[in-house]
Design an enzyme around this catalytic site. Structure first.
Site, mmCIF file in Angstrom:
data_model
loop_
_atom_site.group_PDB
_atom_site.id
_atom_site.type_symbol
_atom_site.label_atom_id
_atom_site.label_comp_id
_atom_site.label_asym_id
_atom_site.label_seq_id
_atom_site.Cartn_x
_atom_site.Cartn_y
_atom_site.Cartn_z
ATOM 1 N N ASN A 192 0.918 -1.038 0.014
ATOM 2 C CA ASN A 192 -0.105 -0.101 0.138
ATOM 3 C C ASN A 192 0.876 1.262 0.160
ATOM 4 O O ASN A 192 1.505 1.656 1.107
ATOM 5 C CB ASN A 192 -0.848 -0.208 1.159
ATOM 6 C CG ASN A 192 -1.979 1.100 1.406
ATOM 7 O OD1 ASN A 192 -1.867 2.001 0.572
ATOM 8 N ND2 ASN A 192 -2.889 1.007 2.239
ATOM 9 N N LYS B 140 3.394 0.932 3.104
ATOM 10 C CA LYS B 140 3.181 -0.176 4.000
ATOM 11 C C LYS B 140 2.987 -1.495 3.356
ATOM 12 O O LYS B 140 2.562 -1.703 2.244
ATOM 13 C CB LYS B 140 1.628 0.099 4.589
ATOM 14 C CG LYS B 140 1.501 1.330 5.403
ATOM 15 C CD LYS B 140 0.174 1.169 6.171
ATOM 16 C CE LYS B 140 -0.377 2.484 6.580
ATOM 17 N NZ LYS B 140 -1.916 2.806 6.533
ATOM 18 N N ARG C 220 -2.459 -2.180 -3.372
ATOM 19 C CA ARG C 220 -3.871 -1.248 -3.175
ATOM 20 C C ARG C 220 -3.757 -0.259 -4.278
ATOM 21 O O ARG C 220 -2.790 0.532 -4.223
ATOM 22 C CB ARG C 220 -3.978 -0.970 -1.992
ATOM 23 C CG ARG C 220 -5.171 -0.024 -1.628
ATOM 24 C CD ARG C 220 -5.247 0.417 -0.520
ATOM 25 N NE ARG C 220 -6.492 0.771 -0.026
ATOM 26 C CZ ARG C 220 -6.566 2.018 0.734
ATOM 27 N NH1 ARG C 220 -5.553 2.616 1.583
ATOM 28 N NH2 ARG C 220 -7.526 2.607 0.804
ATOM 29 N N HIS D 164 -12.931 2.549 -0.268
ATOM 30 C CA HIS D 164 -13.046 1.233 0.886
ATOM 31 C C HIS D 164 -13.715 0.277 0.142
ATOM 32 O O HIS D 164 -14.301 -0.696 1.081
ATOM 33 C CB HIS D 164 -13.626 2.114 2.160
ATOM 34 C CG HIS D 164 -13.104 2.946 2.990
ATOM 35 N ND1 HIS D 164 -13.771 3.848 3.707
ATOM 36 C CD2 HIS D 164 -11.690 3.100 3.192
ATOM 37 C CE1 HIS D 164 -12.753 4.693 4.331
ATOM 38 N NE2 HIS D 164 -11.507 4.086 4.111
ATOM 39 N N HIS E 98 -17.754 1.612 7.421
ATOM 40 C CA HIS E 98 -16.275 1.515 7.707
ATOM 41 C C HIS E 98 -15.960 2.449 8.658
ATOM 42 O O HIS E 98 -15.893 3.672 7.952
ATOM 43 C CB HIS E 98 -15.604 1.510 6.320
ATOM 44 C CG HIS E 98 -14.215 1.253 6.410
ATOM 45 N ND1 HIS E 98 -13.390 0.252 6.095
ATOM 46 C CD2 HIS E 98 -13.293 2.224 6.661
ATOM 47 C CE1 HIS E 98 -11.968 0.361 6.322
ATOM 48 N NE2 HIS E 98 -12.020 1.673 6.620
ATOM 49 N N ARG F 109 -11.261 14.796 7.832
ATOM 50 C CA ARG F 109 -11.889 15.070 6.615
ATOM 51 C C ARG F 109 -13.207 15.373 6.930
ATOM 52 O O ARG F 109 -13.993 14.889 7.949
ATOM 53 C CB ARG F 109 -11.934 13.892 5.347
ATOM 54 C CG ARG F 109 -10.565 13.598 4.994
ATOM 55 C CD ARG F 109 -10.826 12.500 3.746
ATOM 56 N NE ARG F 109 -9.681 11.589 3.991
ATOM 57 C CZ ARG F 109 -9.751 10.269 3.863
ATOM 58 N NH1 ARG F 109 -10.997 9.739 3.206
ATOM 59 N NH2 ARG F 109 -8.646 9.311 4.072
ATOM 60 N N GLY G 156 -15.054 1.482 14.358
ATOM 61 C CA GLY G 156 -16.390 0.685 14.145
ATOM 62 C C GLY G 156 -16.348 -0.560 15.169
ATOM 63 O O GLY G 156 -16.895 -1.054 15.848
ATOM 64 N N GLU G 157 -14.520 -1.175 14.997
ATOM 65 C CA GLU G 157 -14.437 -2.587 15.717
ATOM 66 C C GLU G 157 -14.274 -2.322 17.241
ATOM 67 O O GLU G 157 -14.534 -3.275 18.007
ATOM 68 C CB GLU G 157 -13.384 -3.151 15.192
ATOM 69 C CG GLU G 157 -13.306 -3.553 13.661
ATOM 70 C CD GLU G 157 -12.186 -3.932 13.068
ATOM 71 O OE1 GLU G 157 -11.383 -4.356 13.643
ATOM 72 O OE2 GLU G 157 -12.094 -3.975 11.762
ATOM 73 N N ASN G 158 -13.829 -1.078 17.614
ATOM 74 C CA ASN G 158 -13.309 -0.767 19.017
ATOM 75 C C ASN G 158 -14.231 -0.017 20.209
ATOM 76 O O ASN G 158 -14.159 -0.161 20.984
ATOM 77 C CB ASN G 158 -12.113 -0.390 19.010
ATOM 78 C CG ASN G 158 -11.023 -1.470 18.419
ATOM 79 O OD1 ASN G 158 -11.039 -2.431 19.002
ATOM 80 N ND2 ASN G 158 -10.523 -1.027 17.190
ATOM 81 N N GLU H 128 -8.337 -5.503 4.888
ATOM 82 C CA GLU H 128 -8.225 -5.009 3.503
ATOM 83 C C GLU H 128 -6.741 -5.915 2.835
ATOM 84 O O GLU H 128 -7.107 -6.269 2.037
ATOM 85 C CB GLU H 128 -7.927 -3.448 3.377
ATOM 86 C CG GLU H 128 -9.333 -2.608 3.754
ATOM 87 C CD GLU H 128 -9.158 -1.642 4.006
ATOM 88 O OE1 GLU H 128 -8.689 -1.232 4.973
ATOM 89 O OE2 GLU H 128 -9.528 -0.704 3.173
HETATM 90 P P1 ADP Z 1 -7.334 3.735 8.879
HETATM 91 O O1 ADP Z 1 -8.294 4.487 8.258
HETATM 92 O O2 ADP Z 1 -6.011 4.467 8.956
HETATM 93 O O3 ADP Z 1 -6.873 2.546 8.415
HETATM 94 P P2 ADP Z 1 -7.923 2.287 11.237
HETATM 95 O O4 ADP Z 1 -9.259 1.763 10.458
HETATM 96 O O5 ADP Z 1 -6.799 1.701 11.897
HETATM 97 O O6 ADP Z 1 -7.433 3.475 10.450
HETATM 98 O O7 ADP Z 1 -8.752 3.346 12.269
HETATM 99 C C1 ADP Z 1 -8.172 3.986 13.163
HETATM 100 C C2 ADP Z 1 -9.015 4.746 14.043
HETATM 101 O O8 ADP Z 1 -9.381 3.796 14.969
HETATM 102 C C3 ADP Z 1 -8.374 5.844 15.179
HETATM 103 O O9 ADP Z 1 -9.201 7.057 14.977
HETATM 104 C C4 ADP Z 1 -8.312 5.162 16.300
HETATM 105 O O10 ADP Z 1 -8.124 5.818 17.510
HETATM 106 C C5 ADP Z 1 -9.522 4.216 16.229
HETATM 107 N N1 ADP Z 1 -9.110 3.108 17.390
HETATM 108 C C6 ADP Z 1 -8.194 2.078 17.238
HETATM 109 N N2 ADP Z 1 -8.329 1.490 18.309
HETATM 110 C C7 ADP Z 1 -9.404 2.154 19.296
HETATM 111 C C8 ADP Z 1 -10.113 1.691 20.599
HETATM 112 N N3 ADP Z 1 -9.600 0.645 21.139
HETATM 113 N N4 ADP Z 1 -11.152 2.408 20.607
HETATM 114 C C9 ADP Z 1 -11.492 3.629 19.887
HETATM 115 N N5 ADP Z 1 -11.041 3.647 18.927
HETATM 116 C C10 ADP Z 1 -9.925 3.031 18.593
#
Ligand code: ADP
Length: 407
Positions: free
Chosen positions: A8, A15, A92, A181, A209, A242, A333-335, A385
């Site tokens: 990427n 990366k 990518r 995405h 996403h 953004r 979204g995951e965290n 991805e």
């Molecule tokens: P990118 O778009 O750079 O690929 P990612 O999908 O890795 O980004 O997401 C980055 C975002 O996810 C950041 O804003 C980061 O703070 C957030 N994030 C990562 N881990 C956590 C967490 N445990 N709780 C809340 N937000 C998180």
């Protein structure tokens, strides 16, 4: 075991990951790394081999020097691209325009078509091309494959893809909604029917996403119906830096009244806006800490972010007519438990009920977080991805070998 090297390439960074395409979404890659600050002071190359990180700080004049050195470091640790069984290199590529819906085996003609698309993605495609050229020169005997971030959305219905602007001007300048995405929305949405026990061709879903960049997609029976990003990845949801959707008149106003140049406005809307523009920070973990300290700007930024997210969810519910699943993915979204809860709060009358206990569980596995009686299933499905690019690249590479193009 054969691997795909996934690259990427950005304007000042590369990366990379060595991925086993048979991995599951949550398996760590064998090798991953980052070349950063290319052509700038403070360059560094980090290579992670099975969890152990090796970092080298040095000036990196260009992509070629960076990638060559990264490959040497990999080789020093026995995992160089010529030491492992490498079946493909997957690149990518951000913008495939109207030219590409499917991944492509990279030959010179494909390279020049990606070059032709530079006007649509002046920041991204040139960097992607640098990565392609350098990697093809270093690894000429392996099939290289381009996977396009726009590909999944290529056949969106015209009603969603076209902007209501003058047809002739739009046509001449290739202005339309392309969406980004795509690899992630496709990867995640393909897992959902199995997780909720439906047939893919009878599943209406919304995928969210939410990473640093963020986008929403409405997917009808496996086909994209709409998405929030547009001609560029600036549109749609409020993001880390953004602005997402704003009145286009803001740009004229900033130009005429504030005297800002196009480049200044570009920088403002891409890099100094979104959550960062309002709260001063773009990382959601920091934003959360500020909210806990009762910082008003952080709270405001969060509310703008959630409001915009709910606007898109609501409009996609209507566009889809019936919704079977809403899925969160990517870093936020995951965290971020609160983002998920707030994005779908108070929607019981639409059959959407998150189970707070399930939502609070931390896991890297795909999971349902809605209550058993929620008619709309709410899920968290980790995206990957790189794995998706590796799998697509592997398929194209096999076809190229079958056609006798590679041994
Ligand atoms: P990118 O778009 O750079 O690929 P990612 O999908 O890795 O980004 O997401 C980055 C975002 O996810 C950041 O804003 C980061 O703070 C957030 N994030 C990562 N881990 C956590 C967490 N445990 N709780 C809340 N937000 C998180």
């Amino acid at each position: 075991m054969s691997f795909v090297l996934v690259l990427n390439s950005g304007s000042s960074s590369i990366k990379f990951q060595l991925v086993n395409p048979k991995n599951s979404a949550t398996d760590a890659p064998e090798v991953s790394g980052l070349v950063e600050q290319i052509g700038e002071p403070g360059g560094a190359i980090t290579v992670k081999v099975r969890g152990e990180a090796f970092k080298e700080e040095r000036d990196i004049p260009d992509h070629k020097a960076g990638l060559a050195r990264a490959f040497e470091i990999m080789t020093d640790h026995g995992v160089g691209p010529t030491q492992v069984e490498l079946s493909a290199v997957g690149h990518r590529v951000v913008h495939g325009g109207r030219l590409f819906s499917e991944p492509q085996l990279i030959v010179d003609q494909i390279e020049s078509m990606i070059e032709d698309l530079i006007p649509l993605a002046p920041l991204h495609n040139p960097a992607n091309l640098d990565g392609i050229r350098v990697a093809r020169a270093i690894l000429p005997d392996v099939p290289h494959v381009a996977v396009f971030d726009t590909g999944f959305f290529h056949d969106m219905p015209p009603a969603a893809a076209l902007y209501a602007i003058n047809n002739e001007v739009a046509g001449e300048n290739a202005i339309r909604r392309y969406g980004f995405h795509g690899t992630s929305h496709e990867f995640v949405s393909q897992q959902v029917p199995g997780l909720i026990g439906r047939e893919p061709e009878h599943t209406h879903q919304i995928t969210l996403h939410l990473g640093n960049g963020a986008s929403a997609a409405a997917i009808l029976n496996g086909h994209p119906l709409d998405t929030s990003m547009g001609l560029t990845p600036l549109a749609g949801l409020a993001m880390g830096t953004r602005c997402g959707d704003i009145d286009p008149g803001v740009i004229f106003h900033l130009s005429r009244q504030a005297g800002m140049s196009i480049d200044e406005i570009d920088n403002l809307l891409n890099k100094q806006s979104g959550v960062k523009g309002i709260a001063g920070v773009n990382d959601f973990r920091t934003l959360r800490e500020l909210i806990e300290q009762e910082n008003d700007d952080a709270w405001l930024a969060y509310n703008v972010y959630i409001h915009q997210l709910r606007r898109f969810i609501g409009s996609y519910m209507i566009a889809l007519g019936r919704v079977d699943a809403i899925t969160f993915t990517a870093g936020v979204g995951e965290n971020d438990v609160d983002v998920r809860a707030d994005a779908l709060a108070d929607l019981e009358m639409y059959g959407i009920k998150i189970d707070p206990e399930k939502n609070a569980v931390r896991s890297s596995e795909p999971r349902i977080i809605s209550t058993d009686d929620s008619t709309v299933k709410v899920l968290v499905v980790p995206t990957n991805e790189e794995l998706a690019i590796a799998q697509k690249s592997q398929v194209i590479a096999e076809m190229a070998r079958e056609a006798g193009l590679y041994s």
